[in-house]
Design an enzyme around this catalytic site. Structure first.
Site, PDB file in Angstrom:
ATOM      1  CG  HIS A   1       4.332   8.039   2.160  1.00  0.00           C
ATOM      2  ND1 HIS A   1       5.267   7.371   2.904  1.00  0.00           N
ATOM      3  CD2 HIS A   1       3.128   7.509   2.511  1.00  0.00           C
ATOM      4  CE1 HIS A   1       4.661   6.457   3.654  1.00  0.00           C
ATOM      5  NE2 HIS A   1       3.366   6.518   3.444  1.00  0.00           N
TER       6      HIS A   1
HETATM    7  C1  UD1 Z   1      -1.620   5.286   1.347  1.00  0.00           C
HETATM    8  C2  UD1 Z   1      -2.087   4.955   2.778  1.00  0.00           C
HETATM    9  C3  UD1 Z   1      -0.919   5.110   3.734  1.00  0.00           C
HETATM   10  C4  UD1 Z   1       0.279   4.320   3.292  1.00  0.00           C
HETATM   11  C5  UD1 Z   1       0.622   4.635   1.839  1.00  0.00           C
HETATM   12  C6  UD1 Z   1       1.704   3.725   1.371  1.00  0.00           C
HETATM   13  C7  UD1 Z   1      -4.419   5.560   3.239  1.00  0.00           C
HETATM   14  C8  UD1 Z   1      -5.312   6.528   3.898  1.00  0.00           C
HETATM   15  N1  UD1 Z   1      -3.121   5.903   3.195  1.00  0.00           N
HETATM   16  O1  UD1 Z   1      -1.239   6.646   1.326  1.00  0.00           O
HETATM   17  O2  UD1 Z   1      -1.312   4.659   5.021  1.00  0.00           O
HETATM   18  O3  UD1 Z   1       1.364   4.631   4.116  1.00  0.00           O
HETATM   19  O4  UD1 Z   1      -0.528   4.447   1.030  1.00  0.00           O
HETATM   20  O5  UD1 Z   1       2.375   4.220   0.271  1.00  0.00           O
HETATM   21  O6  UD1 Z   1      -4.871   4.540   2.793  1.00  0.00           O
HETATM   22  N2  UD1 Z   1      -0.962   8.185  -6.493  1.00  0.00           N
HETATM   23  C9  UD1 Z   1      -0.466   7.985  -7.754  1.00  0.00           C
HETATM   24  N3  UD1 Z   1      -0.294   6.695  -8.161  1.00  0.00           N
HETATM   25  C10 UD1 Z   1      -0.607   5.615  -7.418  1.00  0.00           C
HETATM   26  C11 UD1 Z   1      -1.117   5.839  -6.139  1.00  0.00           C
HETATM   27  C12 UD1 Z   1      -1.277   7.131  -5.679  1.00  0.00           C
HETATM   28  O7  UD1 Z   1      -0.170   8.917  -8.473  1.00  0.00           O
HETATM   29  O8  UD1 Z   1      -0.404   4.462  -7.872  1.00  0.00           O
HETATM   30  C13 UD1 Z   1      -1.097   9.579  -6.005  1.00  0.00           C
HETATM   31  C14 UD1 Z   1      -2.465  10.190  -6.280  1.00  0.00           C
HETATM   32  O9  UD1 Z   1      -2.288  11.520  -6.575  1.00  0.00           O
HETATM   33  C15 UD1 Z   1      -3.167  10.055  -4.945  1.00  0.00           C
HETATM   34  C16 UD1 Z   1      -2.026  10.201  -3.944  1.00  0.00           C
HETATM   35  O10 UD1 Z   1      -0.902   9.596  -4.581  1.00  0.00           O
HETATM   36  O11 UD1 Z   1      -4.176  11.018  -4.754  1.00  0.00           O
HETATM   37  C17 UD1 Z   1      -2.275   9.555  -2.602  1.00  0.00           C
HETATM   38  O12 UD1 Z   1      -2.613   8.164  -2.769  1.00  0.00           O
HETATM   39  P1  UD1 Z   1      -3.523   7.420  -1.674  1.00  0.00           P
HETATM   40  O13 UD1 Z   1      -3.639   5.999  -2.041  1.00  0.00           O
HETATM   41  O14 UD1 Z   1      -4.801   8.168  -1.454  1.00  0.00           O
HETATM   42  O15 UD1 Z   1      -2.729   7.587  -0.341  1.00  0.00           O
HETATM   43  P2  UD1 Z   1      -1.168   7.448  -0.023  1.00  0.00           P
HETATM   44  O16 UD1 Z   1      -0.638   8.784   0.330  1.00  0.00           O
HETATM   45  O17 UD1 Z   1      -0.505   6.677  -1.091  1.00  0.00           O
HETATM   46  N1  UDP Z   2       9.121   0.593  -0.590  1.00  0.00           N
HETATM   47  C1  UDP Z   2       9.481   0.162  -1.861  1.00  0.00           C
HETATM   48  N2  UDP Z   2       9.945   1.106  -2.738  1.00  0.00           N
HETATM   49  C2  UDP Z   2      10.067   2.430  -2.421  1.00  0.00           C
HETATM   50  C3  UDP Z   2       9.690   2.835  -1.120  1.00  0.00           C
HETATM   51  C4  UDP Z   2       9.205   1.896  -0.224  1.00  0.00           C
HETATM   52  O1  UDP Z   2       9.407  -1.023  -2.180  1.00  0.00           O
HETATM   53  O2  UDP Z   2      10.488   3.208  -3.274  1.00  0.00           O
HETATM   54  C5  UDP Z   2       8.616  -0.419   0.357  1.00  0.00           C
HETATM   55  C6  UDP Z   2       9.321  -0.437   1.697  1.00  0.00           C
HETATM   56  O3  UDP Z   2      10.443  -1.286   1.644  1.00  0.00           O
HETATM   57  C7  UDP Z   2       8.260  -0.951   2.651  1.00  0.00           C
HETATM   58  C8  UDP Z   2       6.996  -0.438   2.030  1.00  0.00           C
HETATM   59  O4  UDP Z   2       7.279  -0.083   0.690  1.00  0.00           O
HETATM   60  O5  UDP Z   2       8.232  -2.368   2.697  1.00  0.00           O
HETATM   61  C9  UDP Z   2       6.578   0.753   2.804  1.00  0.00           C
HETATM   62  O6  UDP Z   2       5.617   1.440   2.121  1.00  0.00           O
HETATM   63  P1  UDP Z   2       5.316   2.978   2.348  1.00  0.00           P
HETATM   64  O7  UDP Z   2       6.504   3.689   2.857  1.00  0.00           O
HETATM   65  O8  UDP Z   2       4.710   3.449   1.095  1.00  0.00           O
HETATM   66  O9  UDP Z   2       4.145   2.919   3.441  1.00  0.00           O
HETATM   67  P2  UDP Z   2       4.075   2.725   5.026  1.00  0.00           P
HETATM   68  O10 UDP Z   2       4.919   1.586   5.420  1.00  0.00           O
HETATM   69  O11 UDP Z   2       4.487   4.016   5.646  1.00  0.00           O
HETATM   70  O12 UDP Z   2       2.619   2.488   5.250  1.00  0.00           O
END
Ligand code: UD1
Ligand code: UDP
Length: 378
Positions: free
Chosen positions: A219
């Site tokens: 991601h």
């Molecule tokens: C965010 C965090 C990242 C973390 C990740 C965990 C920041 C800058 N990044 O990244 O550090 O590792 O969360 O998963 O805060 N979207 C949906 N549904 C949701 C949420 C997001 O469809 O419930 C889609 C949207 O298109 C959105 C994109 O995902 O634009 C990115 O979501 P965003 O919260 O901006 O950042 P992440 O890539 O999820």
């Molecule tokens: N996780 C989850 N379901 C998924 C993928 C990840 O519950 O399908 C959990 C995972 O076990 C971990 C957390 O989400 O505890 C990590 O989140 P993510 O990979 O989104 O973000 P990061 O840790 O890189 O910030």
């Protein structure tokens, strides 16, 4: 009684918050009152509500419903919403987790109102300033009253940046402190892996045999902003899967799903590999069972690479660098970026090595250490 506001927004923060929230309710309810603010950064059921239900977290007292957007817009909306809450209700401190935009917003809003910030997962560094998380964590560390470092490496990073020699004073007369707390995710893995064993049947439902499949999560913007990089990762995975005749389980993050949807011409063919099982994001208990039973994990996630280590599953890290350097130093993870050859080589190296998994992430009581230190903060 100290009153704290826990600010969360993204999936990993909701999960991390469970460790402190349970420990407060079980052992410190006469000394700490916790309220929860959800920024709404993540909002899909399988990115947010599922964790409140499964991990028995209270419904947030505040939900800002900010949703997705550009960094500036999203962070600004959060700062405004958090500030309003902090101006209407008194809190003795706020608890922030990790390095997301929700963390940054909480830090900016609280510091301007002179409210102490307790930063859980302080001191982590990738030294890659193109990561939005690096910016967020550096700012949050600077503004925090207590920096809860999960590892000695994180403590050392803070010392290198002068956190022990430069002592800015907050309005209440205190200065910053560093506390080596251990990792709340190790607490959580210990608490919830037992429950997952009893309640979760994902491996049965997906008809997976232990140590016969690969788990992959992707991601990070570095892999999902550029379709050619994501395509290389999937091609490497498809190659390994067909050689090994191993299923690859891919719980797809919505960010990655969006790119694949936009670029059907590129991904349609690659993702048709009969070994790929692309599924929606799974719950925490489900991912724990997948991490534990996988032969190997391939991920660019911070949380997933660490949980794989807790369960003694080797990891190909789909990044150029990691904040969890101990995993690489102990040979349990190999950094492969989005490089086709490096990913394939790393898989074979890890699949054929004997690896040791010492306890590097605390003693499973990080939450208790953190709460005691917050109670003692004057
Ligand atoms: C965010 C965090 C990242 C973390 C990740 C965990 C920041 C800058 N990044 O990244 O550090 O590792 O969360 O998963 O805060 N979207 C949906 N549904 C949701 C949420 C997001 O469809 O419930 C889609 C949207 O298109 C959105 C994109 O995902 O634009 C990115 O979501 P965003 O919260 O901006 O950042 P992440 O890539 O999820
Ligand atoms: N996780 C989850 N379901 C998924 C993928 C990840 O519950 O399908 C959990 C995972 O076990 C971990 C957390 O989400 O505890 C990590 O989140 P993510 O990979 O989104 O973000 P990061 O840790 O890189 O910030």
């Amino acid at each position: 009684m100290k009153k704290l506001l826990t600010i969360i927004g993204a999936r990993p923060q909701i999960i991390k918050a469970a460790a402190l929230s349970h420990t407060i309710r079980e052992k410190f309810s006469s000394q700490i009152q916790e309220k929860i603010l959800h920024t709404g950064q993540h909002y899909d059921n399988n990115m947010s509500q599922v964790f409140f239900d499964e991990l028995d977290l209270p419904t947030p007292d505040y939900n800002l419903g900010v949703g997705s957007g550009s960094h500036g817009h999203q962070t600004a909306m959060m700062i405004e919403g958090i500030e309003k809450v902090l101006m209407t209700e008194h809190f003795d401190g706020i608890v922030l987790y990790g390095d997301t935009n929700s963390t940054l917003a909480g830090a900016v809003a609280a510091s301007k109102l002179h409210i102490p910030i307790f930063h859980v997962e302080a001191g982590l560094r990738s030294y890659n300033m193109s990561m939005p998380e690096e910016v967020n964590r550096m700012v949050c560390d600077q503004l925090s009253s207590i920096l809860f470092a999960p590892t000695q490496t994180a403590v050392n990073n803070l010392i290198k940046e002068g956190f022990e020699t430069i002592h800015p004073t907050f309005k209440d007369g205190t200065t910053r402190k560093i506390c080596l707390s251990g990792d709340v995710m190790y607490d959580n893995a210990q608490r919830f892996a037992k429950i997952a064993e009893q309640r979760c049947d994902i491996t049965k439902r997906l008809k997976l045999e232990a140590k016969q499949f690969i788990l992959a999560t992707i991601h990070r913007p570095s892999n999902t902003d550029d379709s050619s990089k994501l395509a290389l990762i999937f091609k490497a995975l498809a190659n390994i899967a067909s050689q090994e005749k191993a299923q690859v389980i891919i719980p797809l993050h919505p960010r990655t799903a969006k790119l694949i949807d936009q670029e059907k011409a590129i991904f349609g063919n690659i993702l048709s590999s009969p070994y790929f099982r692309i599924i929606p994001p799974v719950s925490f208990l489900e991912i724990l069972m997948l991490e534990k039973n996988a032969k190997l994990v391939m991920t660019d996630s911070g949380g997933v690479q660490k949980e794989a280590f807790f369960f003694e599953t080797p990891t190909v890290i789909l990044r150029e660098e990691t904040e969890w350097v101990e995993i690489v130093e102990h040979g349990a993870g190999i950094l492969a970026g989005a490089d086709y050859c490096k990913i394939v080589d790393a898989y074979h190296k890890l699949a054929n090595s004997t690896i040791k998994y010492p306890p590097l992430f605390g003693n499973g009581h990080a939450a208790e250490t953190i709460i005691k230190s917050i109670i003692a903060h004057e």
